[in-house]
Scaffold this active site. Structure first.
Site, PDB file in Angstrom:
ATOM      1  N   GLU A 124      43.524  37.705  43.933  1.00 44.20           N
ATOM      2  CA  GLU A 124      44.517  37.139  43.018  1.00 44.20           C
ATOM      3  C   GLU A 124      45.842  37.881  43.039  1.00 44.20           C
ATOM      4  O   GLU A 124      46.817  37.397  42.456  1.00 44.20           O
ATOM      5  CB  GLU A 124      43.964  37.173  41.593  1.00 44.20           C
ATOM      6  N   ARG A 132      43.075  44.011  36.512  1.00 43.23           N
ATOM      7  CA  ARG A 132      43.599  43.499  37.768  1.00 43.23           C
ATOM      8  C   ARG A 132      42.620  43.848  38.887  1.00 43.23           C
ATOM      9  O   ARG A 132      42.096  44.957  38.952  1.00 43.23           O
ATOM     10  CB  ARG A 132      44.982  44.083  38.092  1.00 43.23           C
ATOM     11  N   HIS A 169      38.459  34.774  35.829  1.00 44.17           N
ATOM     12  CA  HIS A 169      39.693  35.091  35.102  1.00 44.17           C
ATOM     13  C   HIS A 169      39.725  34.367  33.754  1.00 44.17           C
ATOM     14  O   HIS A 169      40.653  33.615  33.441  1.00 44.17           O
ATOM     15  CB  HIS A 169      40.921  34.732  35.939  1.00 44.17           C
TER      16      HIS A 169
END
Length: 336
Positions: free
Chosen positions: A266, A237, A292
């Site tokens: 994000e 993340r 991603h």
């Protein structure tokens, strides 16, 4: 039977065929996500939703979608979804934790090799037309025999460790919930607290969920504690790191490189999130940045969306979703 299921991002046709056996389906046919305003317009009368990384469900969203009963997230983590708000409004939530583990671990190894062996810089050199044959340049750091520290030893961390054994790496890990001695032995892992791990490792790999305690875990202080010239890899993340601090460390030459498949921008649930990728990271030659791609294997993406669709069908049939993390009618939740 659902009156309407909303699918917020593009999926394979067979996913829609499966959902259409239980009612009307309105799906995004484009490869770009709907804006929040368009999504809300389409979801206001929906009973069910297949959601993706681009979606952020909070109290405001649920207030405008009063018929919503179930959200099946076609992703591994639910950090962009306000589970407390979903519970208050009686909305069930599921994720798909297992199918993303192998492709994410695989990409992580790719990022490590690309960063350590200067693959992006080498590609740029050849494409630029100035390559005329071998030269003693772009010497990098291999994985063979390197000391690698993995922060977070859940399913993804273990999958990364398993793959790194083939490179004869010395493997260390840090996790608040240690593995059993037998599992540590099987994966050839040594356990460390965070500071010693940062000091010892040639590569540091993040494999954590984003929770309040892990927000900006890698900040200026942590970066200063890392072994000089070590490389940081983030397939988990974006907000596990402070991107500005990473850029500072790269510019100072204390951090050897940064590879990331995820970015602060994000993490929609953060009200103070960045609106773009730190420009200095994009410009720096010692970064490898991918959009991603952790789960971007065609067959895997199909299976993830099918699993989310099946969870919705189970819910509508009165059963329990396989990936359920929030059943608003029960006190216990299961998280990945």
């Amino acid at each position: 039977m659902a009156r309407k299921t909303i699918v917020t991002n593009w999926v394979h046709r067979e996913v829609l065929d499966r959902l259409e056996t239980r009612g009307a389906v309105e799906a995004n046919q484009a490869r770009q996500p709907w804006s929040r305003e368009e999504l809300l317009t389409r979801a206001r009368d929906a009973d069910a939703m297949v959601a993706f990384m681009t979606d952020h469900v909070d109290e405001e969203f649920l207030e405008q979608c009063p018929d919503l009963k179930v959200i099946a997230c076609a992703l591994k983590g639910a950090d962009n979804f306000d589970l407390a708000a979903c519970r208050r409004r009686g909305v069930a939530v599921s994720i798909v934790p297992d199918l993303l583990t192998a492709p994410t671990a695989e990409l992580t190894i790719g990022l490590m090799i690309a960063l350590g062996r200067n693959i992006v810089e080498g590609d740029r050199l050849v494409r630029g037309g100035s390559f005329t044959g071998w030269r003693p340049i772009l010497y990098g750091t291999g994985l063979d025999g390197a000391t690698v520290g993995i922060i977070g030893m859940g399913a993804v961390g273990q999958a990364i460790a398993y793959r790194l054994r083939a490179f004869r790496c010395r493997l260390l890990y840090c996790d608040a919930r240690p593995l059993s001695p037998g599992k540590e032995d099987a994966l050839c892992l040594g356990r460390r607290d965070l500071s010693p791990l940062l000091r010892e490792c040639d590569y540091v790999v993040l494999a954590l969920p984003l929770v309040p305690d892990s927000l900006h875990l890698i900040d200026a202080v942590a970066l200063a504690a890392m072994k000089p010239g070590a490389m940081l890899v983030n397939p988990a993340r974006g907000s596990l790191v402070n991107e500005a601090a990473v850029a500072d460390a790269l510019e100072a030459g204390t951090l050897g490189g940064y590879a990331a498949d995820v970015f602060e921008m994000e993490d929609w649930a953060r009200p103070d999130r960045r609106c773009d990728v730190e420009s200095r990271l994009r410009a720096h030659p010692r970064t490898v940045l991918t959009p991603h791609l952790g789960s971007a294997v065609d067959s895997v993406r199909r299976d993830i969306a099918l699993a989310a669709a099946d969870d919705i069908l189970r819910f509508l049939d009165g059963g329990r979703m396989h990936g359920m993390i929030l059943d608003p009618h029960k006190s216990m939740e299961r998280t990945a």
